[in-house]
Scaffold this motif. Structure first.
Motif, short mmCIF file in Angstrom:
data_model
loop_
_atom_site.label_atom_id
_atom_site.label_comp_id
_atom_site.label_asym_id
_atom_site.label_seq_id
_atom_site.Cartn_x
_atom_site.Cartn_y
_atom_site.Cartn_z
N THR A 32 0.91 -1.29 0.04
CA THR A 32 0.06 -0.33 -0.02
C THR A 32 0.63 1.16 0.02
OG1 THR A 32 -0.31 0.54 2.44
CG2 THR A 32 -1.55 -1.26 1.56
N CYS A 33 0.12 2.35 -0.17
CA CYS A 33 0.70 3.61 -0.33
C CYS A 33 0.68 4.27 1.30
CB CYS A 33 0.27 4.53 -0.98
SG CYS A 33 -1.43 4.88 -1.06
N ILE A 34 -0.08 3.49 2.16
CA ILE A 34 -0.42 4.11 3.64
C ILE A 34 0.97 4.68 4.34
CG2 ILE A 34 -0.90 3.18 6.08
CD1 ILE A 34 -3.20 1.58 4.58
N THR A 35 2.00 3.79 4.08
CA THR A 35 3.10 4.55 4.44
C THR A 35 4.21 4.81 3.31
OG1 THR A 35 5.08 3.95 5.81
CG2 THR A 35 4.02 1.95 5.11
N PHE A 36 4.78 5.77 3.52
CA PHE A 36 5.98 6.17 2.58
C PHE A 36 7.21 5.50 2.73
CE2 PHE A 36 4.11 10.46 1.15
CZ PHE A 36 2.86 9.70 0.57
N LEU A 38 9.58 2.21 1.71
CA LEU A 38 9.66 1.64 0.57
C LEU A 38 10.13 0.28 0.55
CD1 LEU A 38 11.14 4.33 -1.74
CD2 LEU A 38 8.88 3.91 -1.56
N GLU A 39 10.98 0.00 1.90
CA GLU A 39 11.65 -1.36 2.02
C GLU A 39 11.36 -1.85 3.38
OE1 GLU A 39 13.51 -2.86 -0.13
OE2 GLU A 39 13.67 -1.39 -1.58
N GLY A 198 4.76 12.72 -2.08
CA GLY A 198 5.80 11.36 -1.89
C GLY A 198 5.49 10.51 -3.22
N ARG A 199 6.63 9.75 -3.57
CA ARG A 199 6.49 8.98 -4.62
C ARG A 199 6.82 7.57 -4.56
NH1 ARG A 199 10.54 10.51 -9.35
NH2 ARG A 199 12.18 9.52 -7.71
N LYS A 200 5.64 6.64 -4.77
CA LYS A 200 6.00 5.26 -4.54
C LYS A 200 4.85 4.39 -5.47
CE LYS A 200 5.20 1.93 -0.62
NZ LYS A 200 4.80 1.69 0.79
N TRP A 205 1.82 10.96 -4.74
CA TRP A 205 0.66 10.81 -3.95
C TRP A 205 0.43 12.08 -3.11
CZ3 TRP A 205 -2.14 6.35 -4.21
CH2 TRP A 205 -1.65 5.25 -4.76
N ASP A 206 -0.89 12.57 -3.01
CA ASP A 206 -1.17 13.74 -1.90
C ASP A 206 -1.21 13.31 -0.86
OD1 ASP A 206 -0.75 14.97 -4.26
OD2 ASP A 206 -3.51 15.13 -4.40
N VAL A 207 -1.15 14.01 0.39
CA VAL A 207 -1.32 13.74 1.93
C VAL A 207 -2.04 14.81 2.38
CG1 VAL A 207 -0.05 13.21 4.27
CG2 VAL A 207 0.77 12.30 1.87
N ALA A 208 -3.22 14.50 3.01
CA ALA A 208 -3.95 15.51 3.70
C ALA A 208 -4.02 15.53 5.32
CB ALA A 208 -5.60 15.46 3.48
#
Length: 215
Positions: A32-36, A38-39, A198-200, A205-208
């Motif tokens: 998911t993109c829930i967290t930024f 990556l690893e 953020g990029r994933k 991705w936008d963060v509100a």
């Protein structure tokens, strides 16, 4: 103090929870993109994160676990943790997206599976930010729809009520309607959005950002 509701216990996280916490967080990293992040992490890599949360004060880690017969009666023999069930839906109260695949989340000795966790963390490291915290919650995929996020946030904000905390903030990767509903229910209001911050998964991705007034 630990608290139980139905078949769920909410208590402070300990090092015994580290493997299950790491497995759960790694699911969100990979899927998911829930967290930024990556690893994925190993438990040893994740240990400094866990040790940053004492059992009192403004920065806390709370876990929700299944209540088993052995949890109720510690004199009972060993009991294996229940396996994850298939579920779909948004799993985190922080940055997130729906549609999560189920996976097994091991339990600690004497308890059932990890159902989720919530944290209140330092919002920024400079001293003047001390009265503010950033909060988030992660729900195990097999526990989606059981109100685990609500249980965790209820316990977390009850604990923070006695602390010197003035504001709580939450960042939610867009879109995530379930997380928005959860935070709105707890009195958060939208205060702005970081666009394409953020990029994933080869996209931006936008963060509100949402704010809750605590004092």
């Amino acid at each position: 103090m630990p608290r139980e509701q139905g078949e769920v216990q909410v208590r402070a996280g300990t090092e015994a929870d580290l493997p299950a916490l790491t497995d759960l967080y790694n699911h969100y990293i990979r899927e998911t993109c829930i967290t930024f992040d990556l690893e994925p992490f190993t438990p040893d890599q994740r240990r400094p994160w866990l040790l940053a949360y004492p059992q009192d004060g403004p920065h806390r880690l709370l876990v929700a676990r299944e209540v088993t017969d052995r949890t109720k009666n510690p004199h009972n023999g060993p009991e294996s943790a229940p396996q994850a069930r298939s579920a779909e839906g948004p799993g985190a109260a922080g940055e997130g997206a729906p549609g999560l695949a189920a996976e097994s989340v091991p339990g600690t000795a004497g308890e059932g599976a990890l159902l989720g966790y919530a944290t209140s963390s330092s919002f920024r490291h400079k001293a003047a930010y001390a009265p503010s915290v950033e909060v988030t919650a992660y729900c195990a995929p097999h526990a989606v729809g059981r109100g685990i996020g609500t249980l965790l946030y209820t316990a977390l904000f009850e604990a923070l009520a006695d602390e010197d905390v003035h504001r709580a903030y939450a960042g939610i990767t867009q879109p995530n309607e379930a997380s928005t509903r959860l935070h709105t229910r707890f009195g958060f209001r939208h205060i702005g959005t970081y666009t394409e911050v953020g990029r994933k998964f080869d996209r931006y991705w936008d963060v509100a950002w949402y704010q809750k007034d605590l004092g």
